[in-house]
Design a protein around this motif. Structure first.
Motif, mmCIF file in Angstrom:
data_model
loop_
_atom_site.group_PDB
_atom_site.id
_atom_site.type_symbol
_atom_site.label_atom_id
_atom_site.label_comp_id
_atom_site.label_asym_id
_atom_site.label_seq_id
_atom_site.Cartn_x
_atom_site.Cartn_y
_atom_site.Cartn_z
ATOM 1 N N LEU A 1 23.351 47.760 12.862
ATOM 2 C CA LEU A 1 22.994 48.860 13.748
ATOM 3 C C LEU A 1 22.878 48.305 15.158
ATOM 4 O O LEU A 1 22.185 47.307 15.376
ATOM 5 C CB LEU A 1 21.665 49.495 13.334
ATOM 6 C CG LEU A 1 21.104 50.570 14.266
ATOM 7 C CD1 LEU A 1 21.992 51.823 14.265
ATOM 8 C CD2 LEU A 1 19.674 50.932 13.888
ATOM 9 N N THR A 2 23.549 48.948 16.125
ATOM 10 C CA THR A 2 23.455 48.542 17.525
ATOM 11 C C THR A 2 22.853 49.675 18.342
ATOM 12 O O THR A 2 23.271 50.823 18.237
ATOM 13 C CB THR A 2 24.836 48.174 18.094
ATOM 14 O OG1 THR A 2 25.362 47.055 17.365
ATOM 15 C CG2 THR A 2 24.743 47.801 19.573
ATOM 16 N N LEU A 3 21.856 49.330 19.147
ATOM 17 C CA LEU A 3 21.210 50.270 20.065
ATOM 18 C C LEU A 3 21.429 49.775 21.487
ATOM 19 O O LEU A 3 21.224 48.588 21.781
ATOM 20 C CB LEU A 3 19.711 50.365 19.769
ATOM 21 C CG LEU A 3 19.347 50.897 18.378
ATOM 22 C CD1 LEU A 3 17.860 50.708 18.114
ATOM 23 C CD2 LEU A 3 19.728 52.368 18.258
ATOM 24 N N ARG A 4 21.841 50.706 22.384
ATOM 25 C CA ARG A 4 22.168 50.346 23.765
ATOM 26 C C ARG A 4 21.313 51.146 24.741
ATOM 27 O O ARG A 4 21.096 52.350 24.548
ATOM 28 C CB ARG A 4 23.652 50.603 24.054
ATOM 29 C CG ARG A 4 24.593 49.719 23.249
ATOM 30 C CD ARG A 4 26.046 50.037 23.564
ATOM 31 N NE ARG A 4 26.968 49.107 22.919
ATOM 32 C CZ ARG A 4 27.430 49.246 21.692
ATOM 33 N NH1 ARG A 4 27.071 50.314 20.979
ATOM 34 N NH2 ARG A 4 28.239 48.354 21.179
ATOM 35 N N TYR A 5 20.872 50.458 25.792
ATOM 36 C CA TYR A 5 20.042 51.098 26.805
ATOM 37 C C TYR A 5 20.409 50.529 28.177
ATOM 38 O O TYR A 5 20.879 49.397 28.288
ATOM 39 C CB TYR A 5 18.552 50.846 26.546
ATOM 40 C CG TYR A 5 18.120 51.262 25.162
ATOM 41 C CD1 TYR A 5 17.883 52.591 24.857
ATOM 42 C CD2 TYR A 5 17.981 50.319 24.140
ATOM 43 C CE1 TYR A 5 17.501 52.980 23.577
ATOM 44 C CE2 TYR A 5 17.606 50.691 22.864
ATOM 45 C CZ TYR A 5 17.373 52.026 22.591
ATOM 46 O OH TYR A 5 17.015 52.400 21.319
ATOM 47 N N ARG A 6 20.170 51.324 29.199
ATOM 48 C CA ARG A 6 20.266 50.838 30.576
ATOM 49 C C ARG A 6 18.893 50.929 31.219
ATOM 50 O O ARG A 6 18.211 51.959 31.115
ATOM 51 C CB ARG A 6 21.273 51.641 31.388
ATOM 52 C CG ARG A 6 21.267 51.274 32.891
ATOM 53 C CD ARG A 6 22.429 51.895 33.648
ATOM 54 N NE ARG A 6 23.687 51.240 33.247
ATOM 55 C CZ ARG A 6 24.880 51.592 33.752
ATOM 56 N NH1 ARG A 6 24.979 52.599 34.626
ATOM 57 N NH2 ARG A 6 25.968 50.955 33.370
ATOM 58 N N VAL A 7 18.493 49.859 31.885
ATOM 59 C CA VAL A 7 17.265 49.842 32.680
ATOM 60 C C VAL A 7 17.677 49.838 34.142
ATOM 61 O O VAL A 7 18.451 48.982 34.578
ATOM 62 C CB VAL A 7 16.409 48.601 32.356
ATOM 63 C CG1 VAL A 7 15.211 48.509 33.301
ATOM 64 C CG2 VAL A 7 15.953 48.645 30.908
ATOM 65 N N LEU A 8 17.174 50.792 34.902
ATOM 66 C CA LEU A 8 17.482 50.903 36.321
ATOM 67 C C LEU A 8 16.182 50.808 37.111
ATOM 68 O O LEU A 8 15.288 51.636 36.952
ATOM 69 C CB LEU A 8 18.187 52.226 36.615
ATOM 70 C CG LEU A 8 18.588 52.474 38.070
ATOM 71 C CD1 LEU A 8 19.575 51.418 38.552
ATOM 72 C CD2 LEU A 8 19.190 53.873 38.222
ATOM 73 N N ILE A 9 16.076 49.786 37.950
ATOM 74 C CA ILE A 9 14.912 49.574 38.804
ATOM 75 C C ILE A 9 15.288 50.018 40.205
ATOM 76 O O ILE A 9 16.283 49.550 40.765
ATOM 77 C CB ILE A 9 14.486 48.101 38.785
ATOM 78 C CG1 ILE A 9 14.162 47.675 37.339
ATOM 79 C CG2 ILE A 9 13.288 47.866 39.700
ATOM 80 C CD1 ILE A 9 13.954 46.191 37.175
ATOM 81 N N HIS A 10 14.513 50.903 40.772
ATOM 82 C CA HIS A 10 14.946 51.608 41.987
ATOM 83 C C HIS A 10 13.812 51.763 42.987
ATOM 84 O O HIS A 10 12.628 51.601 42.657
ATOM 85 C CB HIS A 10 15.471 53.001 41.604
ATOM 86 C CG HIS A 10 14.465 53.847 40.868
ATOM 87 N ND1 HIS A 10 13.505 54.599 41.511
ATOM 88 C CD2 HIS A 10 14.281 54.061 39.540
ATOM 89 C CE1 HIS A 10 12.771 55.238 40.617
ATOM 90 N NE2 HIS A 10 13.223 54.925 39.406
ATOM 91 N N GLY A 11 14.165 52.119 44.224
ATOM 92 C CA GLY A 11 13.191 52.529 45.210
ATOM 93 C C GLY A 11 12.906 54.015 45.076
ATOM 94 O O GLY A 11 13.713 54.770 44.528
ATOM 95 N N GLY A 12 11.758 54.453 45.583
ATOM 96 C CA GLY A 12 11.403 55.862 45.529
ATOM 97 C C GLY A 12 11.015 56.308 44.128
ATOM 98 O O GLY A 12 10.933 55.509 43.193
ATOM 99 N N ASP A 13 10.760 57.630 43.992
ATOM 100 C CA ASP A 13 10.485 58.162 42.665
ATOM 101 C C ASP A 13 11.797 58.566 42.003
ATOM 102 O O ASP A 13 12.890 58.331 42.536
ATOM 103 C CB ASP A 13 9.496 59.331 42.747
ATOM 104 C CG ASP A 13 10.001 60.500 43.586
ATOM 105 O OD1 ASP A 13 11.234 60.695 43.701
ATOM 106 O OD2 ASP A 13 9.161 61.237 44.136
ATOM 107 N N ALA A 14 11.715 59.198 40.847
ATOM 108 C CA ALA A 14 12.925 59.501 40.075
ATOM 109 C C ALA A 14 13.861 60.440 40.812
ATOM 110 O O ALA A 14 15.088 60.286 40.727
ATOM 111 C CB ALA A 14 12.532 60.107 38.724
ATOM 112 N N LEU A 15 13.314 61.411 41.513
ATOM 113 C CA LEU A 15 14.170 62.363 42.224
ATOM 114 C C LEU A 15 14.742 61.750 43.489
ATOM 115 O O LEU A 15 15.919 61.952 43.817
ATOM 116 C CB LEU A 15 13.385 63.636 42.529
ATOM 117 C CG LEU A 15 12.873 64.383 41.297
ATOM 118 C CD1 LEU A 15 12.157 65.670 41.706
ATOM 119 C CD2 LEU A 15 13.999 64.675 40.311
ATOM 120 N N GLN A 16 13.929 60.985 44.211
ATOM 121 C CA GLN A 16 14.429 60.315 45.408
ATOM 122 C C GLN A 16 15.543 59.330 45.063
ATOM 123 O O GLN A 16 16.486 59.150 45.839
ATOM 124 C CB GLN A 16 13.276 59.588 46.112
ATOM 125 C CG GLN A 16 12.263 60.532 46.754
ATOM 126 C CD GLN A 16 10.995 59.820 47.176
ATOM 127 O OE1 GLN A 16 10.627 58.789 46.617
ATOM 128 N NE2 GLN A 16 10.297 60.375 48.158
#
Length: 337
Positions: free
Chosen positions: A301-316
């Motif tokens: 079983l393979t599980l895939r995810y992306r982690v995105l580290i960003h400036g601002g909040d989720a909408l910004q």
């Protein structure tokens, strides 16, 4: 899935390599440098994170995670198997919650989520502790120059019950940092049962400033806060807050072709940011529901995810748009639209 945009250093993974080799990528230069049982990851010459795989710890992990500006967005402890005395009486210490890790609380009746080194913090345990023990580093996949791939044995007190492979691809630009993660469980020592428990499975322990409160938890369904997000399905979840005067955030994207997509989330306001597709009964308290998944002998079983580290909040940071592009590249649904 597109495994990250930036090219970087090519590492031939063996016990002999210790220096890094890098070339200029289109976006940012990713450099991976091994020192013993750890690999330092730098982007454009700036430290991003370190991958620890020392068998002295019960599982591999990344620590810390930083923004493009260098702000640390994950908790600062434990280091190895040590907990600073100042934190030892913290009610929500949970020292087994590393900065970035993959583990599950009930695999064939063995607890790989908690760690025996911290058993004094847990109280009585109904299951034995397991360990994810380093075996080897493999050569990076053809064409991937910013990826590490490591293999581990899933060890119970009675012996090996399976194999885990972690493949991590790092990238970034002037404003973001990104990790594409693929975790493969291989049933090469008999069948593996990923049993129904809330304690799992891919997780980040965020910095206290991103806890909710004072920070903000938001998911792809516009739900806000732990009561609306914990145990619920969503394509992505984002934590954001202010650290040292800088508004920053972390999002986890569930790959659209993952098992049980959109996944359920063991995401807590106190800072545990976890994806768990197996805890359906634990999340719903419905005795008729069972999230257990069995990997038959010889299967995987393979599980895939992306982690995105960003400036601002989720909408910004336009996390909805970033997820849409991720899903489109993967040929799956666009999530939250």
């Amino acid at each position: 899935m597109t495994a990250g945009r930036a090219a970087g250093c090519v590492i031939v993974a063996s016990v002999l390599w210790a220096a890094s080799v890098s070339t200029r990528p289109a976006d940012a230069q990713v450099t991976l440098t091994r020192h013993g049982q750890q690999i330092d990851v730098a982007i454009d010459g700036h430290p991003f994170t370190t991958y620890y795989f020392d068998p002295a710890q019960a599982k591999p992990y990344l620590q810390p995670l930083r923004t493009a500006s260098g702000t640390v967005v994950t908790r600062g402890f434990p280091i190895g198997n040590d907990v600073p005395e100042a934190h030892a009486k913290d009610r929500q210490l949970e020292p087994h919650q590393r900065d970035f890790y993959f583990a599950h609380g009930d695999i064939n009746g063995v607890n790989f989520w908690a760690e025996e080194a911290f058993s004094r913090f847990y109280g009585p345990q109904s299951m034995p502790f397991g360990r994810t023990v380093f075996r080897k580093l493999d050569a990076v996949p053809s064409g991937s120059r910013n990826t590490l791939r490591a293999e581990f044995a899933l060890e119970s007190p009675k012996g090996v019950i399976g194999t885990e492979i972690q493949e991590l691809t790092f990238s970034g630009d002037r404003s973001t940092r990104q990790i594409d993660a693929a975790f493969t469980l291989r049933a090469d020592h008999g069948a593996i049962a990923m049993n129904d428990t809330k304690e799992g499975t891919f997780a980040i322990r965020v910095a206290p400033e991103l806890n909710s409160p004072p920070g903000l938890m938001l998911n792809a369904r516009s739900a806000i806060g732990e009561p609306a997000i914990w145990g619920k399905p969503a394509e992505w979840v984002d934590y954001s807050g202010t650290i040292g005067g800088e508004r920053v955030g972390i999002a986890i994207f569930d790959h659209p072709r993952n098992f049980r997509h959109p996944t359920t989330w063991h995401a807590r306001g106190y800072g545990l940011f976890s994806v768990n597709p197996f805890g359906l009964r634990a999340f719903t308290s419905d005795p008729k529901v069972d999230g257990t998944y069995r990997i038959e002998s010889g299967g995987s079983l393979t599980l895939r995810y992306r982690v995105l580290i960003h400036g601002g909040d989720a909408l910004q940071a336009d996390i909805p748009g970033a997820y849409r592009r991720y899903a489109e590249a993967a040929g799956g649904d666009k999530g939250g639209e």
